[in-house]
Design a protein around this motif. Sequence first.
Motif, PDB file in Angstrom:
ATOM      1  N   GLN A  80       0.839  -1.202   0.000  1.00 18.33           N
ATOM      2  CA  GLN A  80       0.000   0.000   0.000  1.00 18.33           C
ATOM      3  C   GLN A  80       0.874   1.251   0.000  1.00 18.33           C
ATOM      4  OE1 GLN A  80      -3.429  -0.572  -0.399  1.00 18.33           O
ATOM      5  NE2 GLN A  80      -2.415  -2.564  -0.674  1.00 18.33           N
TER       6      GLN A  80
ATOM      7  N   THR B 159      -6.650   2.788   1.245  1.00 21.17           N
ATOM      8  CA  THR B 159      -5.409   3.095   0.541  1.00 21.17           C
ATOM      9  C   THR B 159      -5.440   2.739  -0.941  1.00 21.17           C
ATOM     10  OG1 THR B 159      -4.573   0.998   1.450  1.00 21.17           O
ATOM     11  CG2 THR B 159      -3.828   3.010   2.498  1.00 21.17           C
TER      12      THR B 159
ATOM     13  N   PRO C  68      -2.842   1.342  -3.756  1.00 19.21           N
ATOM     14  CA  PRO C  68      -1.636   0.520  -3.658  1.00 19.21           C
ATOM     15  C   PRO C  68      -0.418   1.170  -4.299  1.00 19.21           C
ATOM     16  CG  PRO C  68      -3.042  -0.314  -5.389  1.00 19.21           C
ATOM     17  CD  PRO C  68      -3.812   0.793  -4.711  1.00 19.21           C
TER      18      PRO C  68
ATOM     19  N   GLY D 230      -6.014  -2.278  -3.498  1.00 20.16           N
ATOM     20  CA  GLY D 230      -5.942  -1.453  -2.311  1.00 20.16           C
ATOM     21  C   GLY D 230      -6.324  -2.234  -1.072  1.00 20.16           C
TER      22      GLY D 230
END
Length: 670
Positions: free
Chosen positions: A445, A462, A464, A471
């Motif tokens: 991430q 998040t 990545p 994510g």
Amino acid sequence: MPMLQNLAFGDPEPLGEPVRTLLGQAAAVGVRDGRDAEIYFAANGSTAVFHCLDLWTGRCKFRAEIPGEDVVWGMTVGRDGRVYLAGDLTGVLYRYDPDSPRLEKIGAHPADPFVWDLAPRGDSIFGATYPNARIFEYDPNRSAFRDWGMADEREQYARGIAADERYLYVGLGSTAGLVRIDPADGSRTKIHLPGVTGKQGFIERLWVFGDHLVFQVQKGHMHVLDLREYRIVDRFEADGFACAEPREGAPGVDTGLRLFFTKGTGLYRWEGAGRIRRLAVLPMRTCDEKLRIKAMAWVGRKGTRTPGGAGGGADGRVLAIVTNYGECFLYDPAVGDARRVELEIEPGPVQVQALAFDGEGRLIAGGYQRGLARWNPEDNRIEWELLHFPQTEGIAVGDDGSVYFGTYTQAVIYRYDPRKPFRPLPGFRGPGANPERLFAIGEGQDRPFAIASGDGFVFFGTVPDYGLLEGALTVYRPKTGEIRVLRGIVPQQSIVSLAYRDGVVYGGSSIAGGLGSRPVHDRAELFAFDAREGRLLCRFAPEIPGLGVPPKMIGELAVGPDGLLWGIACGAVFAYERGAMRLVKSRVYFPGESPGSLYRPPALRFGPDGLLYAELAGKLVVIDPETLEHRVIDEEPFELLAIGPDGRLYQAQGSRVFRRSVIRPAEGET
């Protein structure tokens, strides 16, 4: 709740540029007439600034803004002794002539506008670019550009470039690779590097030293490649740069290759496979995990002539070292010590990357690439600033009163307690550090744009890392320190928006993964996750009536005073009943509108008046959540929105922050 027609909005009041940094992504060392040693440094800013500085005194000899650029990555000294540089926005190549002195606009090169690296070969300058991994050449003798095309048809990043008498070498990403180009016929040869080729990441800095190519993988892993056998002879860790110690009287370096590099505050020498010697400690003021060396070169001691300019052996010479934080050190091998040179480089304002109130009535602003500031809106003053705080993608106040920061790169999470003394310790670590570094999410991430909290949980959504698609939702319990990273909540998509209520975290996705990746889905999704039981309750692609195209990103989410889950996507606003995740109401305000970015979600905030304030089609809009009627407050595009405790609106545009009053009717008026 006031009716929209009874609201009045003040004009935007400029509050200045709250975030500053002292950071540069490109530097070089040059020697004029064998004597006059200079440092060239491009400082980040709302407009990047080029500096020419005296190596020995640090005095600024020349300074000029670089129009239209905020960051410069590519810089090199040509065989003609002039400095060539290019930024990440305009596609323009510049040249600085130390004899003039002046910064000259050469013109737009024919490759991609984002230039990652420049390198000389003969009289020419070659550039490596993004997002199509194109290579260009500038020939100063003919004042002409040449487009060499794509270094690789599958990759987006040409991150580094180096040359010898016969070939160009280009480092690729976001799947790491090395390509050799023969300028004689333009042919490409992919060089297989065991343990490197095909891995997620970048080959991002390259240098040719005689029969060896030294290259950097993923910011810190140096590799030494024997060009006679195309065999990696060693690997070691370094902070972004390697410099050889050439031999006097030899045309290059061969088996006697020795490389100088830094790691943290240490200066080291690589003396062959597996042999590394520590030489000195550099008196750094700023040393953190994002420290990078931007230039290293041998120069003759002050008052002595350096054969061949900045090259040559170490006898009678010192090693000049320049960091991304504008620090300079001179290492003298004769005494085995390094001294610091104070460079006349001032911090400058940078683009505001994140904006939020901290729960104590103070506005927190994070900057692009670096910088963080706490601003008192009543006194209109900065209470504190951190010039080198990492790029902040998301800011939110937890239910414990702490402010949480999601930062790029590597999705590192920080916490600031506004009720405690401000105490920025080195690396933001140690007892009493405030802000403090909590943890890196890891698991591939990179960018935590979304943060939500409640009931003792803090959640992070998040994007990545480069080249990756998946994510994650990260669940953090501050009291116990427990961290759970849940990848694939929405398979092969990023998590960019979050909201929390009654034990359930709601999230929205973006089809985009990390930069350098290509989406595999065509529509974003919503999900609900039971935080207490740790299980996914539902996940689906929302169907919004009247929306002509499926949303590629779900914007910000919020649970309203009515208990509904509100969201924004593609110029539309929608509300779901949270229990059954049933669409209750929606309206398309700007049909066919798509977000400019698939990472930062468009803003959607409830004000203290119960109205929705949103970013729709780049416009600032207020919406009545009962009737879905709306008013456009401002047609001018903006980038960030925060609502103060008093209901005033704060917007960021570039490096500037503006405040707008909302004049609401008195209670009982209609």
